[in-house]
Design a protein around this motif. Structure first.
Motif, PDB file in Angstrom:
ATOM      1  N   UNK A  49       8.749  52.983   8.454  1.00 51.80           N
ATOM      2  CA  UNK A  49       7.310  52.727   8.556  1.00 51.80           C
ATOM      3  C   UNK A  49       6.789  52.159   7.238  1.00 51.80           C
ATOM      4  N   UNK A  50       5.604  51.599   7.292  1.00 50.96           N
ATOM      5  CA  UNK A  50       4.917  51.160   6.061  1.00 50.96           C
ATOM      6  C   UNK A  50       4.723  52.354   5.121  1.00 50.96           C
ATOM      7  N   UNK A 242      15.390  57.638  10.538  1.00 48.73           N
ATOM      8  CA  UNK A 242      14.426  56.538  10.434  1.00 48.73           C
ATOM      9  C   UNK A 242      13.590  56.614   9.149  1.00 48.73           C
ATOM     10  N   UNK A 243      14.297  56.898   8.035  1.00 47.01           N
ATOM     11  CA  UNK A 243      13.509  57.068   6.813  1.00 47.01           C
ATOM     12  C   UNK A 243      14.139  56.497   5.569  1.00 47.01           C
ATOM     13  N   UNK A 244      13.766  57.126   4.459  1.00 48.30           N
ATOM     14  CA  UNK A 244      14.153  56.656   3.132  1.00 48.30           C
ATOM     15  C   UNK A 244      15.665  56.659   2.948  1.00 48.30           C
ATOM     16  N   UNK A 245      16.158  55.839   2.054  1.00 47.35           N
ATOM     17  CA  UNK A 245      17.583  55.862   1.729  1.00 47.35           C
ATOM     18  C   UNK A 245      17.914  57.155   0.989  1.00 47.35           C
ATOM     19  N   UNK A 380      11.280  49.230  16.598  1.00 46.79           N
ATOM     20  CA  UNK A 380      10.297  48.141  16.662  1.00 46.79           C
ATOM     21  C   UNK A 380       9.621  48.060  18.019  1.00 46.79           C
ATOM     22  N   UNK A 381       9.989  48.953  18.929  1.00 44.22           N
ATOM     23  CA  UNK A 381       9.240  49.054  20.187  1.00 44.22           C
ATOM     24  C   UNK A 381       9.968  48.569  21.421  1.00 44.22           C
ATOM     25  N   UNK A 423       7.490  43.200  13.024  1.00 47.65           N
ATOM     26  CA  UNK A 423       7.540  44.296  12.048  1.00 47.65           C
ATOM     27  C   UNK A 423       6.807  43.867  10.770  1.00 47.65           C
ATOM     28  N   UNK A 424       6.188  44.827  10.137  1.00 46.17           N
ATOM     29  CA  UNK A 424       5.421  44.613   8.890  1.00 46.17           C
ATOM     30  C   UNK A 424       4.470  43.417   8.988  1.00 46.17           C
TER      31      UNK A 424
END
Ligand SMILES: *Cc1c(COP(=O)(O)O)cnc(C)c1O
Length: 424
Positions: A49-50, A242-245, A380-381, A423-424
């Motif tokens: 996510x942003x 689905x997150x940070x490295x 992304x949906x 995306x973004x």
């Protein structure tokens, strides 16, 4: 003598951003375009996510801390303490356990830290063979873990292509490991945690689960939970979470706390990457929301849609299908190898990775399989209709990997689909 003001020495230092480095900016912009207009099917990737992007790209990168929250070696850690404590609290709430270490820079470091903390040099680890779907950080000979411990491997049954508890039991009784490790990077079926823990108990071993590829499903109750069976659980935070490295370690027994924490720092790491910990706090916060459950339900439904489409076209799936977001396609019936398939698919805007299948008669550089995942497309949906289209494109490309016209036409269709899900 008058010194020039710092602002004239560093014009733009705090304001300019990437514009100050056009060469680097061009490559990053290129990567953004690649992510926007291509379909990511590589199981070790996802799209954050942003919120996660901002947390991980934040001023926390300037802060150096060592040690655990509220027990640091350096001052100025008040906000770092808040952030790391938040990440720990969210991780334990999400996975229903008592303790978490959120500092591992990666999944491999999480594993190496646990091994260092819980084992002695030369101790025996029973882990899954990389050729059967295990991860390299579980003792592959090319890694430090493969050198520091005595590694015994279990694989899958040739017919079921699944782990058979009886086989693990036989190896455990012969080799008496101190640690049994489960969870791989290319194993689609659900794991039998209770069965593996029973084997560990029979031989007095600890049991560790590395849930990198299904952590999001565990968090939302859509996959068997490794607790209470596992003594310790590790994961990456950037695949199914689905997150940070980075990585996480989770456990319940307080008697293991010092050994695990010291295994991570100073065992295998130095100071904390606080920007990554902020990113982990952000994604763990997202994972606690109802939307994350909906996302994971869609990951599973989309994986089934892709699996169905491939199977309908005659592509065999290893173990017959999948219980998580990832699957392994055996391309033997199409007469194409994984390396050629992956290159052709990339030209068509579909990112996948070549992969060995169990008992692969072919070498790792040109294996029989492809690994596919619904994680990133779902983020992304995309829904089932989109994953059915992806399955059809994959089959078209694999049947004519040298047809430049076909690859270009599929690439156009892929781009058009991506633009409907920006995306973004
Ligand atoms: C990806 C993965 C890792 C390693 O993660 P890195 O962050 O690349 O070190 C560890 N274990 C499993 C099961 C994985 O899939």
């Amino acid at each position: 003598m008058t010194l020039p003001a710092a602002s004239t020495l560093h014009t733009g230092y705090f304001t300019e951003g990437l514009a100050a480095d056009p060469e680097l900016a061009a490559a990053i912009t290129g990567e953004l375009a690649r992510q926007r207009d291509g379909i990511e099917l590589i199981a070790s990737e996802n799209i954050v996510s942003r919120l996660v992007l901002e947390a991980q790209g934040s001023v926390l990168t300037n802060k150096t801390v060592e040690g655990l929250p509220y027990a640091r070696y350096y001052g100025g850690a008040a906000f770092a303490d808040v952030i790391e404590a938040l990440a720990v609290e969210r991780a334990t709430r999400l996975f229903g356990c008592r303790f978490a270490n959120v500092q591992p820079h990666s999944g491999s470091n999480a594993n190496a830290g646990v091994f260092l903390g819980l084992l002695g040099l030369g101790d025996t680890i029973l882990s899954m063979d990389t050729a059967a779907g295990g991860h390299i950080s579980h003792g592959h000979p090319a890694t430090l873990t493969g050198r520091d411990y005595h590694i015994v491997r279990y694989g899958v049954n040739r017919t079921s292509e699944r782990i058979e508890i009886a086989d693990v039991r036989a190896l455990a009784h012969t080799h008496r490991p101190r640690l049994i490790v489960a969870g791989g990077s290319a194993y689609p079926p659900a794991l039998d945690f209770a069965g593996l823990r029973a084997v560990a108990d029979e031989v007095g071993a600890l049991f560790m689960v590395d849930m990198a590829h299904f952590a999001g499903l565990v968090a939302t109750g859509l996959y068997p939970h490794p607790f209470p069976h596992a003594h310790v659980v590790t994961t990456t935070t950037y695949k199914s979470l689905r997150g940070a490295r980075g990585g996480l370690v989770l456990w319940n027994d307080e008697a293991l706390s010092d050994r695990i924490n010291y295994g991570i720092f100073p065992g295998v790491q130095g100071s904390v990457m606080m920007h990554a910990v902020a990113g982990k706090a952000a994604c763990l916060g997202e994972a606690l929301k109802p939307e994350f459950r909906a996302y994971n339900e869609a990951v599973l439904a989309n994986a089934q849609a892709l699996a169905r489409t491939l199977k309908a076209a005659g592509v065999r799936l290893v173990s017959g299908g999948t219980d998580c977001g990832l699957m392994l396609a055996d391309l033997t019936s199409l007469g194409i190898t994984g390396d050629i398939a992956a290159k052709a698919l990339e030209k068509a805007g579909l990112a996948v990775n070549k992969n060995l299948i169990p008992f692969d008669p072919r070498p790792p550089e040109a294996p029989s399989g492809l690994r596919l995942s619904s994680n990133a497309g779902t983020a992304r949906g995309f829904g089932a209709a989109e994953f059915e289209a992806i399955g059809r494109w994959i089959v078209e490309v694999l049947k004519a990997p040298d047809d430049a016209g076909l690859l270009a036409r599929v690439h156009d269709e892929v781009r058009a689909l991506c633009r409907r899900f920006p995306i973004y």
